[in-house]
Design an enzyme around this catalytic site. Structure first.
Site, PDB file in Angstrom:
ATOM      1  N   GLU A 111       7.684  -7.802 -17.777  1.00 18.73           N
ATOM      2  CA  GLU A 111       9.122  -8.351 -17.627  1.00 18.73           C
ATOM      3  C   GLU A 111       9.273  -9.851 -17.875  1.00 18.73           C
ATOM      4  OE1 GLU A 111      12.394  -6.731 -16.795  1.00 18.73           O
ATOM      5  OE2 GLU A 111      11.399  -5.306 -17.927  1.00 18.73           O
ATOM      6  N   GLN A 117       9.902  -6.734  -4.018  1.00 18.20           N
ATOM      7  CA  GLN A 117      10.961  -6.109  -4.386  1.00 18.20           C
ATOM      8  C   GLN A 117      10.890  -5.658  -5.992  1.00 18.20           C
ATOM      9  OE1 GLN A 117      13.777  -4.443  -5.836  1.00 18.20           O
ATOM     10  NE2 GLN A 117      14.359  -6.317  -6.423  1.00 18.20           N
ATOM     11  N   TYR A 132      14.240 -10.663 -11.087  1.00 22.55           N
ATOM     12  CA  TYR A 132      12.957 -10.254 -10.826  1.00 22.55           C
ATOM     13  C   TYR A 132      12.149 -10.861 -11.776  1.00 22.55           C
ATOM     14  CZ  TYR A 132       9.314  -7.090 -11.309  1.00 22.55           C
ATOM     15  OH  TYR A 132       7.761  -6.425 -11.210  1.00 22.55           O
ATOM     16  N   ASP A 137       1.565   2.088  -6.701  1.00 22.48           N
ATOM     17  CA  ASP A 137       0.285   1.504  -7.165  1.00 22.48           C
ATOM     18  C   ASP A 137      -0.574   1.509  -5.931  1.00 22.48           C
ATOM     19  OD1 ASP A 137       1.557   1.264  -9.561  1.00 22.48           O
ATOM     20  OD2 ASP A 137       1.071  -0.835  -9.870  1.00 22.48           O
ATOM     21  N   ILE A 193       0.934  -1.165  -0.022  1.00 24.10           N
ATOM     22  CA  ILE A 193      -0.064  -0.026   0.039  1.00 24.10           C
ATOM     23  C   ILE A 193       0.856   1.476  -0.015  1.00 24.10           C
ATOM     24  CG2 ILE A 193      -0.131   0.084   2.506  1.00 24.10           C
ATOM     25  CD1 ILE A 193      -3.268   0.911   1.904  1.00 24.10           C
ATOM     26  N   SER A 238       3.867  -9.174 -14.371  1.00 23.27           N
ATOM     27  CA  SER A 238       4.662  -7.975 -15.040  1.00 23.27           C
ATOM     28  C   SER A 238       4.936  -8.432 -16.453  1.00 23.27           C
ATOM     29  CB  SER A 238       5.949  -7.864 -14.342  1.00 23.27           C
ATOM     30  OG  SER A 238       6.905  -6.931 -14.826  1.00 23.27           O
ATOM     31  N   GLY A 248       8.968   5.668  -7.999  1.00 24.09           N
ATOM     32  CA  GLY A 248      10.075   5.690  -7.131  1.00 24.09           C
ATOM     33  C   GLY A 248      11.321   6.254  -8.027  1.00 24.09           C
TER      34      GLY A 248
HETATM   35  P1  NAP Z   1       6.663  -0.031  -5.634  1.00 23.93           P
HETATM   36  O1  NAP Z   1       6.329   1.372  -5.689  1.00 23.93           O
HETATM   37  O2  NAP Z   1       8.230  -0.408  -5.565  1.00 23.93           O
HETATM   38  O3  NAP Z   1       6.101  -0.458  -4.196  1.00 23.93           O
HETATM   39  C1  NAP Z   1       6.175  -1.889  -3.717  1.00 23.93           C
HETATM   40  C2  NAP Z   1       5.679  -2.036  -2.358  1.00 23.93           C
HETATM   41  O4  NAP Z   1       5.867  -3.294  -1.799  1.00 23.93           O
HETATM   42  C3  NAP Z   1       5.961  -0.948  -1.150  1.00 23.93           C
HETATM   43  O5  NAP Z   1       4.825  -0.730  -0.573  1.00 23.93           O
HETATM   44  C4  NAP Z   1       7.223  -1.835  -0.322  1.00 23.93           C
HETATM   45  O6  NAP Z   1       7.025  -1.385   0.805  1.00 23.93           O
HETATM   46  C5  NAP Z   1       6.182  -3.054  -0.638  1.00 23.93           C
HETATM   47  N1  NAP Z   1       7.100  -4.297  -0.060  1.00 23.93           N
HETATM   48  C6  NAP Z   1       8.374  -4.454  -0.499  1.00 23.93           C
HETATM   49  N2  NAP Z   1       8.711  -5.633   0.007  1.00 23.93           N
HETATM   50  C7  NAP Z   1       7.912  -6.191   0.946  1.00 23.93           C
HETATM   51  C8  NAP Z   1       7.778  -7.210   1.982  1.00 23.93           C
HETATM   52  N3  NAP Z   1       8.674  -7.994   2.012  1.00 23.93           N
HETATM   53  N4  NAP Z   1       6.705  -7.579   2.712  1.00 23.93           N
HETATM   54  C9  NAP Z   1       5.746  -6.437   2.426  1.00 23.93           C
HETATM   55  N5  NAP Z   1       5.484  -5.228   1.683  1.00 23.93           N
HETATM   56  C10 NAP Z   1       6.809  -5.119   0.940  1.00 23.93           C
HETATM   57  O7  NAP Z   1       6.094  -0.675  -6.843  1.00 23.93           O
HETATM   58  P2  NAP Z   1       4.722  -0.414  -7.786  1.00 23.93           P
HETATM   59  O8  NAP Z   1       5.479   0.584  -9.035  1.00 23.93           O
HETATM   60  O9  NAP Z   1       3.574   0.245  -6.935  1.00 23.93           O
HETATM   61  O10 NAP Z   1       4.407  -1.747  -8.279  1.00 23.93           O
HETATM   62  C11 NAP Z   1       3.294  -2.621  -7.554  1.00 23.93           C
HETATM   63  C12 NAP Z   1       3.645  -4.125  -7.998  1.00 23.93           C
HETATM   64  O11 NAP Z   1       3.499  -4.115  -9.471  1.00 23.93           O
HETATM   65  C13 NAP Z   1       4.768  -4.748  -7.707  1.00 23.93           C
HETATM   66  O12 NAP Z   1       4.746  -5.919  -7.346  1.00 23.93           O
HETATM   67  C14 NAP Z   1       5.562  -4.632  -9.004  1.00 23.93           C
HETATM   68  O13 NAP Z   1       6.509  -5.653  -9.135  1.00 23.93           O
HETATM   69  C15 NAP Z   1       4.488  -4.750  -9.953  1.00 23.93           C
HETATM   70  N6  NAP Z   1       4.576  -4.178 -11.412  1.00 23.93           N
HETATM   71  C16 NAP Z   1       4.843  -2.900 -11.504  1.00 23.93           C
HETATM   72  C17 NAP Z   1       4.960  -2.449 -12.625  1.00 23.93           C
HETATM   73  C18 NAP Z   1       5.186  -0.765 -12.662  1.00 23.93           C
HETATM   74  O14 NAP Z   1       5.428  -0.536 -13.859  1.00 23.93           O
HETATM   75  N7  NAP Z   1       5.083  -0.116 -11.705  1.00 23.93           N
HETATM   76  C19 NAP Z   1       4.571  -3.074 -13.768  1.00 23.93           C
HETATM   77  C20 NAP Z   1       4.312  -4.432 -13.570  1.00 23.93           C
HETATM   78  C21 NAP Z   1       4.235  -5.082 -12.560  1.00 23.93           C
HETATM   79  P3  NAP Z   1       8.030  -0.218   1.322  1.00 23.93           P
HETATM   80  O15 NAP Z   1       7.527   1.075   1.038  1.00 23.93           O
HETATM   81  O16 NAP Z   1       8.087  -0.600   2.878  1.00 23.93           O
HETATM   82  O17 NAP Z   1       9.321  -0.307   0.513  1.00 23.93           O
HETATM   83  O1  F7E Z   2      13.886   0.575 -16.456  1.00 23.63           O
HETATM   84  C1  F7E Z   2      16.470   1.522 -18.966  1.00 23.63           C
HETATM   85  C2  F7E Z   2      16.648  -0.018 -18.124  1.00 23.63           C
HETATM   86  O2  F7E Z   2      14.080   0.429 -14.076  1.00 23.63           O
HETATM   87  C3  F7E Z   2      13.265   0.685 -17.630  1.00 23.63           C
HETATM   88  C4  F7E Z   2       9.429  -1.921 -12.979  1.00 23.63           C
HETATM   89  O3  F7E Z   2       8.242  -1.200 -12.368  1.00 23.63           O
HETATM   90  O4  F7E Z   2       8.506  -1.909 -15.180  1.00 23.63           O
HETATM   91  C5  F7E Z   2       9.544  -1.601 -14.233  1.00 23.63           C
HETATM   92  O5  F7E Z   2      11.084  -2.256 -14.533  1.00 23.63           O
HETATM   93  C6  F7E Z   2      14.550   0.654 -18.837  1.00 23.63           C
HETATM   94  C7  F7E Z   2      15.487  -0.666 -18.803  1.00 23.63           C
HETATM   95  O6  F7E Z   2      11.882  -0.216 -15.310  1.00 23.63           O
HETATM   96  C8  F7E Z   2      18.393   3.723 -16.906  1.00 23.63           C
HETATM   97  O7  F7E Z   2      17.859  -0.705 -18.583  1.00 23.63           O
HETATM   98  C9  F7E Z   2      18.467   3.277 -19.010  1.00 23.63           C
HETATM   99  O8  F7E Z   2      15.460  -1.053 -19.867  1.00 23.63           O
HETATM  100  O9  F7E Z   2      12.501   2.131 -15.322  1.00 23.63           O
HETATM  101  P1  F7E Z   2      13.188   0.880 -15.188  1.00 23.63           P
HETATM  102  P2  F7E Z   2      11.944  -1.532 -15.843  1.00 23.63           P
HETATM  103  O10 F7E Z   2      13.189  -2.472 -15.564  1.00 23.63           O
HETATM  104  O11 F7E Z   2      11.200  -1.781 -17.207  1.00 23.63           O
HETATM  105  C10 F7E Z   2       8.269  -3.361 -14.941  1.00 23.63           C
HETATM  106  C11 F7E Z   2       7.249  -3.771 -16.174  1.00 23.63           C
HETATM  107  C12 F7E Z   2       8.334  -3.753 -13.833  1.00 23.63           C
HETATM  108  O12 F7E Z   2       7.473  -5.042 -13.552  1.00 23.63           O
HETATM  109  C13 F7E Z   2       9.247  -3.479 -12.727  1.00 23.63           C
HETATM  110  O13 F7E Z   2       8.663  -3.773 -11.405  1.00 23.63           O
HETATM  111  O14 F7E Z   2      15.215   1.933 -18.933  1.00 23.63           O
HETATM  112  N1  F7E Z   2      17.476   2.371 -18.384  1.00 23.63           N
HETATM  113  N2  F7E Z   2      18.780   4.126 -18.134  1.00 23.63           N
HETATM  114  C14 F7E Z   2      17.690   2.670 -17.096  1.00 23.63           C
HETATM  115  N3  F7E Z   2      16.562   2.412 -16.084  1.00 23.63           N
HETATM  116  C15 F7E Z   2      16.938   2.703 -14.820  1.00 23.63           C
HETATM  117  N4  F7E Z   2      16.232   2.554 -13.628  1.00 23.63           N
HETATM  118  N5  F7E Z   2      17.936   3.922 -14.912  1.00 23.63           N
HETATM  119  C16 F7E Z   2      18.716   4.409 -15.692  1.00 23.63           C
HETATM  120  O15 F7E Z   2      19.772   5.322 -15.675  1.00 23.63           O
END
Ligand code: NAP
Ligand code: F7E
Length: 327
Positions: free
Chosen positions: A126, A82, A148, A14, A10, A124, A184
Site C-alpha cells: 500500500e 490496524q 494506513y 499472518d 499472533i 505493505s 478477516g
Molecule cells: P490481521 O489479521 O488484521 O491481524 C492484525 C493483528 O494485529 C491481530 O492479531 C490484532 O489483534 C493485532 N493488533 C491490532 N492492534 C494491536 C495493538 N494495538 N497492539 C497489539 N496487537 C494489535 O492482519 P494480517 O493480515 O495478519 O497482517 C499482518 C501484518 O502485515 C499487519 O501489520 C498488516 O498491516 C501487514 N500486511 C498485511 C498484508 C496482507 O495482505 N495480509 C499485506 C501487507 C502488510 P486482535 O486479534 O486483538 O485484533
Molecule cells: O481491498 C477493493 C478495495 O480491503 C482490496 C490489507 O491486508 O492488503 C490489504 O489492503 C481492493 C481495494 O485489501 C470491496 O477498494 C472492492 O482496492 O481486500 P482489501 P487492501 O486495501 O488492498 C494490503 C497490502 C495491506 O497492507 C492491508 O493491510 O478491493 N474492494 N470492493 C473492496 N474491498 C473491500 N474490503 N470490500 C469491498 O466490498
C-alpha cells in the site's frame, strides 16, 4: 539451542501461519495479545498449548518492555496493526499510533533491552499507492493513498533509520496482498468467498461490493510467512518485496469464486458506493526478483488455487454452521 521468537499480532491471519511455521522449525514461540472482553484466539486455538501468550499492546510502552523481558527473544516479528485500509480513514490517529508510533515503541524496547534481537517489520505494498512504475520493486517511490499507508511508510523509514542510527538488525518485508481461509471477513477476497458460500447455501441473496475494476497482486499467506523468516536468517538486514508478479481485478476474483460452485457472479454481485474509498489504489503488481535471488523464495500457491482453497473452506464452514443450527 532452539531459538525464541516473539510475534506481535499472533491472533491475526499472518500471526497464526507464522506461529505454525516457527513451531515446526523448533522455535519457542511467544505471542503478544491485547486485552479484550472476550477471547479472540480462534486462529491459534489449534496450537494454543504450544505458544506462550503475553499481554501487551503496541500503544503501551511498558507492556512492550515487559514482553521483551519475559520472552527474551532472538527474533521479533512485528505483525500487529490496524490492518484494514478502509477503517484507517475513520480512525486515522489510532492507525498512526499502532502502525507507525507503535513500531518506534517496539524498537525502543529492543534498543534498551541491550539484547541482540533481529526484527521483522510488516511493511505493505500500500505504500506504493498511486504507483509510479509497474511492477513495483524495492526502489519504487512511495505514494501512499490512505492513513494506513502513510503510517506504514513512516514505520518503513523508521526501520531503515534504526539500522543506520544504531546498526540494529531490522528488515522490512514489503508484502503484497496475501490471503487465506483465515483472512478477516471484511477484506475483499474473504468477503467474496464467504458471500459465495452463503449465497450457495441460500443464507444470502446478494453480495455488495465496491470498486470491481481495481487490481491486486494476491498471494497465499502461508507462502508469505516463509519469506518473513528467511529475511531474518540472512547475514545483513535488508528490505524485500514479496509478491506473485501477477495481478487480477476484484471482478476476476468474484467471477472465479462464483464459478467454483457453478453460479454466475453477475446475478449476485451488486455495487454499493459505500465500499468505495476516498482515495483508491487502482493497481498493484510486485516484482519479487530480489527475494528470489537472495532468499531463494518463490510463491507455491497460484491465483486459481488460492480462490479454490478459500471457496472450499468457506463452503465447508457455512455447511457446518447450518448443520449445527438445524434442530
Ligand atoms: P490481521 O489479521 O488484521 O491481524 C492484525 C493483528 O494485529 C491481530 O492479531 C490484532 O489483534 C493485532 N493488533 C491490532 N492492534 C494491536 C495493538 N494495538 N497492539 C497489539 N496487537 C494489535 O492482519 P494480517 O493480515 O495478519 O497482517 C499482518 C501484518 O502485515 C499487519 O501489520 C498488516 O498491516 C501487514 N500486511 C498485511 C498484508 C496482507 O495482505 N495480509 C499485506 C501487507 C502488510 P486482535 O486479534 O486483538 O485484533
Ligand atoms: O481491498 C477493493 C478495495 O480491503 C482490496 C490489507 O491486508 O492488503 C490489504 O489492503 C481492493 C481495494 O485489501 C470491496 O477498494 C472492492 O482496492 O481486500 P482489501 P487492501 O486495501 O488492498 C494490503 C497490502 C495491506 O497492507 C492491508 O493491510 O478491493 N474492494 N470492493 C473492496 N474491498 C473491500 N474490503 N470490500 C469491498 O466490498
Amino acid at each position: 539451542m532452539n531459538k525464541t521468537a516473539l510475534i506481535t499480532g499472533i491472533t491475526g491471519q499472518d500471526g497464526s501461519y507464522l506461529s505454525e511455521f516457527l513451531l515446526d522449525k523448533g522455535y519457542e514461540v511467544y505471542g503478544l495479545i491485547r486485552r479484550s472482553s472476550s477471547p479472540n484466539l480462534s486462529r491459534i486455538a489449534h496450537i494454543s498449548d504450544r505458544v506462550k501468550l503475553l499481554s501487551g499492546d503496541l500503544t503501551d510502552q511498558t507492556s512492550l518492555d515487559g514482553a521483551l523481558r519475559m520472552a527474551e527473544p532472538d527474533e521479533i516479528y512485528n505483525l500487529a496493526a490496524q490492518s484494514f485500509v478502509a477503517t484507517s480513514w475513520n480512525q486515522p490517529t489510532l492507525t498512526a499510533d499502532i502502525n507507525g508510533v507503535g513500531f518506534v515503541r517496539l524498537l525502543e524496547a529492543v534498543r534498551h533491552s541491550g539484547r541482540e534481537i533481529r526484527v521483522y517489520q510488516a511493511s505493505s505494498s500500500e505504500m506504493f499507492g498511486m504507483v509510479e512504475e509497474s511492477p513495483q520493486n524495492e526502489d519504487t517511490k512511495f505514494h501512499p493513498r490512505s492513513p494506513y499507508a502513510c503510517a506504514k511508510a513512516f514505520s518503513h523509514h523508521t526501520a531503515v533509520n534504526y539500522r543506520e542510527s544504531y546498526n540494529m538488525f531490522v528488515c522490512s518485508g514489503i508484502l503484497f496482498n496475501h490471503e487465506s481461509p483465515r483472512r478477516g471477513l471484511e477484506f475483499v477476497t474473504r468477503k467474496i468467498t464467504d458471500g459465495v458460500a452463503r449465497i450457495y447455501h441460500q443464507r444470502a441473496s446478494k453480495l455488495m461490493l465496491g470498486n470491481l475494476e481495481v487490481k491486486r497482486d494476491w498471494g497465499y499467506a502461508g507462502d508469505y510467512v516463509r519469506a518473513m523468516w528467511l529475511m531474518l536468517q540472512q547475514d545483513k538486514p535488508e528490505d524485500f518485496v514479496i509478491a506473485t508478479g501477477e495481478n487480477h481485478t476484484v471482478k476476476e476474483f468474484a467471477k472465479l469464486a462464483f464459478e467454483q460452485v457453478g453460479l454466475d457472479w453477475k446475478k449476485y454481485v451488486a455495487v454499493d458506493p459505500q465500499f468505495f474509498r476516498p482515495a483508491e489504489v487502482t493497481q498493484l503488481c510486485g516484482d519479487a526478483s530480489k527475494a528470489k535471488r537472495v532468499l531463494g523464495w518463490k510463491p507455491e500457491v497460484g491465483f486459481q488455487q488460492l480462490v479454490t482453497m478459500m471457496v472450499e473452506a468457506d463452503m465447508e464452514r457455512v455447511a457446518r454452521q447450518i448443520h449445527h443450527s438445524s434442530p
